[in-house]
Motif scaffolding. Structure first.
Motif, PDB file in Angstrom:
ATOM      1  N   THR A   1       0.905  -1.237   0.071  1.00 27.89           N
ATOM      2  CA  THR A   1      -0.123  -0.055   0.084  1.00 27.89           C
ATOM      3  C   THR A   1       0.728   1.197   0.087  1.00 27.89           C
ATOM      4  O   THR A   1       0.421   2.065  -0.828  1.00 27.89           O
ATOM      5  CB  THR A   1      -1.043   0.109   1.013  1.00 27.89           C
ATOM      6  N   VAL A   2       1.960   1.334   0.696  1.00 27.07           N
ATOM      7  CA  VAL A   2       2.776   2.236   1.038  1.00 27.07           C
ATOM      8  C   VAL A   2       3.345   2.503  -0.384  1.00 27.07           C
ATOM      9  O   VAL A   2       3.421   3.713  -0.990  1.00 27.07           O
ATOM     10  CB  VAL A   2       3.907   2.129   1.834  1.00 27.07           C
ATOM     11  N   LEU A   3       4.037   1.205  -1.124  1.00 30.29           N
ATOM     12  CA  LEU A   3       4.620   1.547  -2.401  1.00 30.29           C
ATOM     13  C   LEU A   3       3.728   2.154  -3.575  1.00 30.29           C
ATOM     14  O   LEU A   3       3.913   3.064  -4.387  1.00 30.29           O
ATOM     15  CB  LEU A   3       4.978   0.233  -2.851  1.00 30.29           C
ATOM     16  N   CYS A   4       2.315   1.665  -3.563  1.00 27.57           N
ATOM     17  CA  CYS A   4       1.451   2.155  -4.315  1.00 27.57           C
ATOM     18  C   CYS A   4       1.019   3.424  -4.122  1.00 27.57           C
ATOM     19  O   CYS A   4       0.999   4.627  -5.231  1.00 27.57           O
ATOM     20  CB  CYS A   4      -0.006   1.331  -4.362  1.00 27.57           C
ATOM     21  N   LEU A   5       0.969   3.996  -2.958  1.00 28.97           N
ATOM     22  CA  LEU A   5       0.650   5.500  -2.884  1.00 28.97           C
ATOM     23  C   LEU A   5       1.930   6.293  -3.113  1.00 28.97           C
ATOM     24  O   LEU A   5       1.508   7.453  -3.781  1.00 28.97           O
ATOM     25  CB  LEU A   5       0.097   5.642  -1.423  1.00 28.97           C
ATOM     26  N   ALA A   6       2.984   5.704  -2.716  1.00 32.75           N
ATOM     27  CA  ALA A   6       4.328   6.592  -3.131  1.00 32.75           C
ATOM     28  C   ALA A   6       4.349   6.528  -4.636  1.00 32.75           C
ATOM     29  O   ALA A   6       4.629   7.725  -5.283  1.00 32.75           O
ATOM     30  CB  ALA A   6       5.479   5.719  -2.680  1.00 32.75           C
ATOM     31  N   ALA A   7       4.037   5.705  -5.597  1.00 35.52           N
ATOM     32  CA  ALA A   7       4.074   5.614  -6.883  1.00 35.52           C
ATOM     33  C   ALA A   7       3.106   6.460  -7.749  1.00 35.52           C
ATOM     34  O   ALA A   7       3.199   7.169  -8.579  1.00 35.52           O
ATOM     35  CB  ALA A   7       3.723   4.066  -7.208  1.00 35.52           C
ATOM     36  N   LEU A   8       1.717   6.676  -7.018  1.00 38.92           N
ATOM     37  CA  LEU A   8       0.943   7.372  -7.567  1.00 38.92           C
ATOM     38  C   LEU A   8       1.157   8.809  -7.260  1.00 38.92           C
ATOM     39  O   LEU A   8       0.750   9.836  -7.861  1.00 38.92           O
ATOM     40  CB  LEU A   8      -0.718   6.938  -7.203  1.00 38.92           C
ATOM     41  N   SER A   9       1.743   9.233  -6.161  1.00 38.38           N
ATOM     42  CA  SER A   9       2.066  10.440  -5.643  1.00 38.38           C
ATOM     43  C   SER A   9       3.480  11.101  -6.080  1.00 38.38           C
ATOM     44  O   SER A   9       3.929  11.969  -5.589  1.00 38.38           O
ATOM     45  CB  SER A   9       1.736  10.594  -4.059  1.00 38.38           C
TER      46      SER A   9
ATOM     47  N   VAL B   1       6.825   0.983  10.691  1.00 33.94           N
ATOM     48  CA  VAL B   1       7.188   1.378   9.407  1.00 33.94           C
ATOM     49  C   VAL B   1       8.608   2.245   9.232  1.00 33.94           C
ATOM     50  O   VAL B   1       8.484   3.308   9.971  1.00 33.94           O
ATOM     51  CB  VAL B   1       6.099   1.953   8.700  1.00 33.94           C
ATOM     52  N   GLU B   2       9.534   1.952   8.537  1.00 35.34           N
ATOM     53  CA  GLU B   2      10.781   2.621   8.157  1.00 35.34           C
ATOM     54  C   GLU B   2      10.721   2.998   6.778  1.00 35.34           C
ATOM     55  O   GLU B   2      10.614   2.152   5.866  1.00 35.34           O
ATOM     56  CB  GLU B   2      11.913   1.855   8.749  1.00 35.34           C
ATOM     57  N   LEU B   3      10.535   4.190   6.412  1.00 35.47           N
ATOM     58  CA  LEU B   3      10.667   4.733   5.036  1.00 35.47           C
ATOM     59  C   LEU B   3      11.883   5.669   5.075  1.00 35.47           C
ATOM     60  O   LEU B   3      12.406   6.454   5.418  1.00 35.47           O
ATOM     61  CB  LEU B   3       9.444   5.776   4.542  1.00 35.47           C
ATOM     62  N   ARG B   4      12.643   5.143   3.956  1.00 36.80           N
ATOM     63  CA  ARG B   4      13.919   5.842   3.640  1.00 36.80           C
ATOM     64  C   ARG B   4      13.662   6.542   2.428  1.00 36.80           C
ATOM     65  O   ARG B   4      13.252   6.116   1.328  1.00 36.80           O
ATOM     66  CB  ARG B   4      15.297   4.944   3.508  1.00 36.80           C
ATOM     67  N   SER B   5      13.767   7.949   2.387  1.00 36.78           N
ATOM     68  CA  SER B   5      13.545   8.844   1.334  1.00 36.78           C
ATOM     69  C   SER B   5      14.259  10.273   1.269  1.00 36.78           C
ATOM     70  O   SER B   5      14.679  10.514   2.363  1.00 36.78           O
ATOM     71  CB  SER B   5      11.865   8.945   1.217  1.00 36.78           C
ATOM     72  N   THR B   6      14.139  10.845   0.161  1.00 33.69           N
ATOM     73  CA  THR B   6      14.778  12.186   0.315  1.00 33.69           C
ATOM     74  C   THR B   6      13.531  13.168   0.314  1.00 33.69           C
ATOM     75  O   THR B   6      13.639  14.189   0.337  1.00 33.69           O
ATOM     76  CB  THR B   6      15.526  12.630  -1.347  1.00 33.69           C
ATOM     77  N   ALA B   7      12.338  12.759   0.439  1.00 32.27           N
ATOM     78  CA  ALA B   7      11.081  13.318   0.621  1.00 32.27           C
ATOM     79  C   ALA B   7      10.984  14.125   2.180  1.00 32.27           C
ATOM     80  O   ALA B   7      11.650  13.684   2.943  1.00 32.27           O
ATOM     81  CB  ALA B   7       9.974  12.466   0.377  1.00 32.27           C
TER      82      ALA B   7
ATOM     83  N   GLU C   1       7.243  15.481   6.603  1.00 35.69           N
ATOM     84  CA  GLU C   1       5.957  15.767   6.563  1.00 35.69           C
ATOM     85  C   GLU C   1       5.348  14.842   5.335  1.00 35.69           C
ATOM     86  O   GLU C   1       4.186  14.467   5.465  1.00 35.69           O
ATOM     87  CB  GLU C   1       5.674  17.146   6.211  1.00 35.69           C
ATOM     88  N   THR C   2       5.811  14.785   4.316  1.00 39.74           N
ATOM     89  CA  THR C   2       5.311  14.150   3.030  1.00 39.74           C
ATOM     90  C   THR C   2       5.055  12.584   3.454  1.00 39.74           C
ATOM     91  O   THR C   2       4.377  12.116   3.020  1.00 39.74           O
ATOM     92  CB  THR C   2       6.061  14.429   1.966  1.00 39.74           C
ATOM     93  N   LEU C   3       6.273  12.108   4.139  1.00 40.33           N
ATOM     94  CA  LEU C   3       6.389  10.526   4.576  1.00 40.33           C
ATOM     95  C   LEU C   3       5.403  10.546   5.493  1.00 40.33           C
ATOM     96  O   LEU C   3       4.707   9.350   5.677  1.00 40.33           O
ATOM     97  CB  LEU C   3       7.830  10.316   4.924  1.00 40.33           C
ATOM     98  N   ALA C   4       5.102  11.126   6.485  1.00 41.33           N
ATOM     99  CA  ALA C   4       4.077  11.284   7.594  1.00 41.33           C
ATOM    100  C   ALA C   4       2.749  11.008   6.952  1.00 41.33           C
ATOM    101  O   ALA C   4       1.812  10.239   7.233  1.00 41.33           O
ATOM    102  CB  ALA C   4       4.180  12.216   8.606  1.00 41.33           C
ATOM    103  N   GLN C   5       2.478  12.024   5.965  1.00 46.94           N
ATOM    104  CA  GLN C   5       1.097  12.053   5.119  1.00 46.94           C
ATOM    105  C   GLN C   5       0.866  10.675   4.444  1.00 46.94           C
ATOM    106  O   GLN C   5      -0.139  10.117   4.494  1.00 46.94           O
ATOM    107  CB  GLN C   5       0.973  13.357   4.391  1.00 46.94           C
ATOM    108  N   LEU C   6       2.010  10.168   3.861  1.00 47.69           N
ATOM    109  CA  LEU C   6       1.921   8.957   2.937  1.00 47.69           C
ATOM    110  C   LEU C   6       1.426   7.795   3.961  1.00 47.69           C
ATOM    111  O   LEU C   6       0.507   6.861   3.717  1.00 47.69           O
ATOM    112  CB  LEU C   6       3.507   8.679   2.458  1.00 47.69           C
ATOM    113  N   LEU C   7       2.280   7.663   5.063  1.00 45.26           N
ATOM    114  CA  LEU C   7       2.074   6.685   6.097  1.00 45.26           C
ATOM    115  C   LEU C   7       0.638   6.783   6.642  1.00 45.26           C
ATOM    116  O   LEU C   7      -0.109   5.651   6.729  1.00 45.26           O
ATOM    117  CB  LEU C   7       2.992   6.538   7.340  1.00 45.26           C
ATOM    118  N   ALA C   8       0.195   8.064   6.898  1.00 48.71           N
ATOM    119  CA  ALA C   8      -1.182   8.227   7.420  1.00 48.71           C
ATOM    120  C   ALA C   8      -2.365   7.769   6.107  1.00 48.71           C
ATOM    121  O   ALA C   8      -3.418   7.024   6.694  1.00 48.71           O
ATOM    122  CB  ALA C   8      -1.656   9.698   7.685  1.00 48.71           C
ATOM    123  N   GLU C   9      -2.046   7.904   5.099  1.00 50.37           N
ATOM    124  CA  GLU C   9      -2.848   7.449   3.945  1.00 50.37           C
ATOM    125  C   GLU C   9      -2.821   5.937   4.075  1.00 50.37           C
ATOM    126  O   GLU C   9      -3.925   5.158   3.619  1.00 50.37           O
ATOM    127  CB  GLU C   9      -2.586   8.183   2.731  1.00 50.37           C
ATOM    128  N   ALA C  10      -1.826   5.437   4.189  1.00 49.31           N
ATOM    129  CA  ALA C  10      -1.494   3.896   3.979  1.00 49.31           C
ATOM    130  C   ALA C  10      -1.994   3.190   5.057  1.00 49.31           C
ATOM    131  O   ALA C  10      -2.946   2.270   4.816  1.00 49.31           O
ATOM    132  CB  ALA C  10       0.018   3.555   3.898  1.00 49.31           C
TER     133      ALA C  10
END
Length: 181
Positions: free
Chosen positions: A96-104, A142-148, A151-160
């Motif tokens: 779900t995280v990957l799908c949302l990240a891909a679409l966003s 959940v651990e997300l590694r990103s250059t984002a 706040e963007t990662l927190a929003q992504l995780l909340a949506e997931a």
């Protein structure tokens, strides 16, 4: 002594995959524009038929084993059902995280979801317990590694968290019919 220059080969990572994934998802949505276009029947088959009692699971073209430990008469030849539940939640939340990240268009270099639960099988042995009869205290880390931005990662995780199908299933009640044939 001569020095041979080394070349660095770029190996595509998760961020590149997510760009391709987003494009594939957008194309699929255009080809299948209604909810009915996405309705499918899915399933799994489990067979226990030998002296080990091991549970042979088949899902489409894939197969694996489920088993319990010695205390429950198993041999530890595969994960227990509660462990498989943790795995299902983990893989679904990751996807779900990957799908949302891909679409966003959120670049991720790594997504790791560790799911744990408490489990108490005392009832199977006739041992009284106040513990729930199902896996409980489920936790997903959940651990997300990103250059984002964080706040963007927190929003992504909340949506997931709000949209992951297996999280939604575990958090709600669904009917299940058991039939004997």
């Amino acid at each position: 002594m001569t020095h041979t220059p080394t070349t660095t080969t770029h190996r595509p990572g998760l961020a590149e995959h997510l760009r391709d994934k987003g494009a594939a998802m957008r194309e699929a949505a255009a080809r299948r524009p209604t909810g009915a276009d996405w309705d499918e029947e899915i399933g799994a088959v489990c067979v226990a038929d030998d002296a080990t009692g091991v549970r042979k699971v088949r899902i489409g073209d894939w197969s694996f084993l489920g088993d319990g430990g010695p205390d429950i008469g198993g041999f530890g030849l595969g994960p227990s059902s509660p462990e498989l539940l943790c795995a299902v939640i983990s893989t679904c939340l990751t996807h779900t995280v990957l799908c949302l990240a891909a679409l966003s268009d959120v670049p991720l270099d790594r997504a790791e979801v560790r799911v744990s639960a408490r489990n108490n099988d005392a009832r199977f042995f006739g041992v009284p317990t106040d513990a729930p009869a199902v896996p409980y205290d489920l936790t997903a880390v959940v651990e997300l590694r990103s250059t984002a931005a964080p706040e963007t990662l927190a929003q992504l995780l909340a949506e997931a968290d709000a949209t992951c199908p297996m999280l939604r299933m575990v958090r709600s009640q669904h009917s299940l019919t058991v039939k004997h044939i």
